[in-house]
Scaffold this active site. Structure first.
Site, PDB file in Angstrom:
ATOM      1  N   GLY A   9       0.821  -1.214   0.000  1.00 26.88           N
ATOM      2  CA  GLY A   9       0.000   0.000   0.000  1.00 26.88           C
ATOM      3  C   GLY A   9       0.849   1.256   0.000  1.00 26.88           C
ATOM      4  N   ALA A  10       1.894   1.272  -0.826  1.00 26.91           N
ATOM      5  CA  ALA A  10       2.789   2.433  -0.861  1.00 26.91           C
ATOM      6  C   ALA A  10       2.326   3.469  -1.882  1.00 26.91           C
ATOM      7  CB  ALA A  10       4.219   1.983  -1.165  1.00 26.91           C
ATOM      8  N   GLY A  13      -0.797   7.909   1.208  1.00 26.78           N
ATOM      9  CA  GLY A  13      -0.757   8.044   2.661  1.00 26.78           C
ATOM     10  C   GLY A  13       0.570   7.688   3.313  1.00 26.78           C
ATOM     11  N   GLY A  15       2.163   4.803   3.580  1.00 28.83           N
ATOM     12  CA  GLY A  15       3.069   3.951   2.810  1.00 28.83           C
ATOM     13  C   GLY A  15       3.920   4.763   1.844  1.00 28.83           C
ATOM     14  N   TYR A 190     -12.743  -2.972  10.895  1.00 26.65           N
ATOM     15  CA  TYR A 190     -11.412  -2.373  10.731  1.00 26.65           C
ATOM     16  C   TYR A 190     -10.614  -2.477  12.034  1.00 26.65           C
ATOM     17  CZ  TYR A 190      -7.841   1.285  10.528  1.00 26.65           C
ATOM     18  OH  TYR A 190      -6.649   1.974  10.606  1.00 26.65           O
TER      19      TYR A 190
HETATM   20  P1  NDP Z   1      -4.460   5.162   2.757  1.00 30.00           P
HETATM   21  O1  NDP Z   1      -5.856   4.815   2.405  1.00 30.00           O
HETATM   22  O2  NDP Z   1      -3.915   6.469   2.304  1.00 30.00           O
HETATM   23  O3  NDP Z   1      -3.476   4.021   2.249  1.00 30.00           O
HETATM   24  C1  NDP Z   1      -3.855   2.694   2.245  1.00 30.00           C
HETATM   25  C2  NDP Z   1      -3.074   1.970   1.181  1.00 30.00           C
HETATM   26  O4  NDP Z   1      -3.493   0.603   1.177  1.00 30.00           O
HETATM   27  C3  NDP Z   1      -3.320   2.514  -0.227  1.00 30.00           C
HETATM   28  O5  NDP Z   1      -2.082   2.551  -0.893  1.00 30.00           O
HETATM   29  C4  NDP Z   1      -4.237   1.476  -0.830  1.00 30.00           C
HETATM   30  O6  NDP Z   1      -4.107   1.328  -2.221  1.00 30.00           O
HETATM   31  C5  NDP Z   1      -3.703   0.226  -0.139  1.00 30.00           C
HETATM   32  N1  NDP Z   1      -4.626  -0.898  -0.265  1.00 30.00           N
HETATM   33  C6  NDP Z   1      -5.922  -0.972   0.088  1.00 30.00           C
HETATM   34  N2  NDP Z   1      -6.436  -2.171  -0.257  1.00 30.00           N
HETATM   35  C7  NDP Z   1      -5.440  -2.880  -0.834  1.00 30.00           C
HETATM   36  C8  NDP Z   1      -5.355  -4.168  -1.412  1.00 30.00           C
HETATM   37  N3  NDP Z   1      -6.408  -4.974  -1.500  1.00 30.00           N
HETATM   38  N4  NDP Z   1      -4.163  -4.571  -1.906  1.00 30.00           N
HETATM   39  C9  NDP Z   1      -3.085  -3.755  -1.866  1.00 30.00           C
HETATM   40  N5  NDP Z   1      -3.110  -2.517  -1.343  1.00 30.00           N
HETATM   41  C10 NDP Z   1      -4.282  -2.084  -0.836  1.00 30.00           C
HETATM   42  O7  NDP Z   1      -4.401   5.028   4.347  1.00 30.00           O
HETATM   43  P2  NDP Z   1      -3.237   5.294   5.433  1.00 30.00           P
HETATM   44  O8  NDP Z   1      -1.983   5.675   4.769  1.00 30.00           O
HETATM   45  O9  NDP Z   1      -3.806   6.155   6.470  1.00 30.00           O
HETATM   46  O10 NDP Z   1      -3.088   3.843   6.070  1.00 30.00           O
HETATM   47  C11 NDP Z   1      -1.892   3.131   6.095  1.00 30.00           C
HETATM   48  C12 NDP Z   1      -1.799   2.311   7.370  1.00 30.00           C
HETATM   49  O11 NDP Z   1      -1.777   3.181   8.488  1.00 30.00           O
HETATM   50  C13 NDP Z   1      -2.958   1.356   7.596  1.00 30.00           C
HETATM   51  O12 NDP Z   1      -2.445   0.136   8.082  1.00 30.00           O
HETATM   52  C14 NDP Z   1      -3.784   2.051   8.665  1.00 30.00           C
HETATM   53  O13 NDP Z   1      -4.511   1.112   9.434  1.00 30.00           O
HETATM   54  C15 NDP Z   1      -2.679   2.692   9.461  1.00 30.00           C
HETATM   55  N6  NDP Z   1      -3.100   3.789  10.314  1.00 30.00           N
HETATM   56  C16 NDP Z   1      -3.583   4.961   9.794  1.00 30.00           C
HETATM   57  C17 NDP Z   1      -3.951   5.972  10.647  1.00 30.00           C
HETATM   58  C18 NDP Z   1      -4.490   7.263  10.137  1.00 30.00           C
HETATM   59  O14 NDP Z   1      -4.792   8.101  10.962  1.00 30.00           O
HETATM   60  N7  NDP Z   1      -4.589   7.470   8.829  1.00 30.00           N
HETATM   61  C19 NDP Z   1      -3.810   5.838  12.101  1.00 30.00           C
HETATM   62  C20 NDP Z   1      -3.290   4.559  12.511  1.00 30.00           C
HETATM   63  C21 NDP Z   1      -2.940   3.602  11.650  1.00 30.00           C
HETATM   64  P3  NDP Z   1      -4.805   2.359  -3.268  1.00 30.00           P
HETATM   65  O15 NDP Z   1      -3.886   3.548  -3.318  1.00 30.00           O
HETATM   66  O16 NDP Z   1      -4.814   1.579  -4.527  1.00 30.00           O
HETATM   67  O17 NDP Z   1      -6.156   2.699  -2.736  1.00 30.00           O
END
Ligand code: NDP
Length: 315
Positions: A9-10, A13, A15, A190
């Site tokens: 998921g890079a 966000g 990643g 979630y």
């Molecule tokens: P984003 O939605 O910005 O990023 C999520 C990423 O996951 C995206 O790159 C998305 O891909 C990818 N993704 C989703 N489904 C799949 C799949 N089936 N296969 C491969 N990749 C997938 O969210 P965040 O950056 O906020 O989240 C990143 C991590 O941080 C998560 O684990 C979240 O639980 C954790 N987190 C976030 C917080 C927050 O406040 N935001 C707080 C605490 C933890 P695509 O770009 O294609 O949609």
């Protein structure tokens, strides 16, 4: 040589910010494991990640077939694996009905937990073989695991119960689509998946740290209120959530700062302890945080591991 790190998921966000922070040091080759190849390429270019420091590889965590395919593709590249970061996640707080992965598991737990569970189990071999001095497996957790915070206590709270829904296949047909066997609730699904992530990290540590020397860790990077994670939320929430986190809870961090935090968990020699759930305090220094009772329940961690093994076809 440069270190090789896979980040799931890079493409956005946390990643993406972590990929950038690591690639910019010139010491890392980042393998961006993403479901949307084109989006990932564009995102890498847009934030200026030097092209000699990253590779995009296709991975859809909502399909176990795709997870296995990704592992094959990665192995064919001939690169050793030094660090794996399980970061991708979906969050479906407004969904009224469950949706499902290719194998028919509820989508949040299927993607965030089961997809990563299979991926990390398969890649453990590769991490073990690497001669890199500090090999790490990092699973991004969340605050739902700490009950010593306000955010960790907002309902619906995570609760895996006795895992009866998961053991039944989490398919909403013969069994419930929720781990504890209850009614579908997207926000809870979630949170449950994040508790699974933290339990999985601890079970990895217990089973493999001594034998392999690999560092297993999890973290809560802070509330990154502007990432795509909240894209499914109602518009008013998306407007109010960032200022709420900035001024009321004061848990807000920018994507850039959160990316730097995760990059430290990947590479900083002072954060090499295994079995730790890292958090940061207000002046941005890291500390070993306590997990909630459920997220540190050893018996549940073992049971979750065994049930998950069956579901992903490892047992
Ligand atoms: P984003 O939605 O910005 O990023 C999520 C990423 O996951 C995206 O790159 C998305 O891909 C990818 N993704 C989703 N489904 C799949 C799949 N089936 N296969 C491969 N990749 C997938 O969210 P965040 O950056 O906020 O989240 C990143 C991590 O941080 C998560 O684990 C979240 O639980 C954790 N987190 C976030 C917080 C927050 O406040 N935001 C707080 C605490 C933890 P695509 O770009 O294609 O949609």
């Amino acid at each position: 040589r440069k270190g090789n790190v896979i980040i799931t998921g890079a493409s956005s966000g946390l990643g993406l910010a972590t990929a950038k922070a690591l690639a910019e040091t010139g010491k890392w080759n980042v393998i961006m494991a993403c479901r949307n190849f084109l989006k990932a390429e564009k995102a890498a270019k847009a934030v200026g990640i030097p092209k000699e420091n990253y590779t995009v590889m296709h991975l859809d965590l909502a399909s176990l077939e795709s997870v296995r395919q990704f592992v094959d593709t990665f192995r064919h590249s001939g690169m050793p694996l030094d660090v794996l970061v399980c970061n991708a996640a979906v969050y479906l707080p407004t969904a009224k009905e469950p949706t499902f992965t290719a194998e028919g598991f509820e989508l949040s737990v299927g993607t965030n937990h089961l997809g990563h569970f299979l991926l990390s189990r398969l890649l453990l071999d590769d991490l073990t073989k690497s001669e890199y001095p500090q090999r790490r497996l990092i699973i991004v957790g969340s605050i739902t695991g700490n009950t010593n915070t306000l955010a960790g206590n907002v309902p619906p709270k995570a609760n895996l119960g006795d895992l009866r829904g998961l053991a039944g296949g989490l398919n909403g047909l013969g069994s419930s689509s929720m781990i504890d066997g209850g009614e579908f609730d997207g926000a809870k699904a979630y949170k449950d998946s994040k508790v699974c992530n933290m339990l999985t990290m601890q079970e990895f540590h217990k089973r493999y740290h001594e034998e392999t020397g690999i560092t297993f860790a999890s973290l809560y990077p802070g509330c990154i209120a502007e990432t795509g994670l909240f894209r499914e939320h109602i518009p008013l929430f998306r407007i109010l959530f960032p200022p709420f986190q900035k001024y009321i809870t004061k848990g807000y961090v920018s994507e850039e700062e959160a990316g730097k935090r995760l990059a430290k968990v990947v590479s900083d020699p002072t954060l090499s302890k295994s079995g730790v759930y890292w958090s940061w305090n207000k002046n941005s220094s890291s500390f070993e945080n306590q997990l909630s009772k459920e997220a540190s329940d050893k018996e549940k961690a073992r049971k979750l591991w065994e049930v998950s093994e069956k579901l992903v076809g490892l047992a």
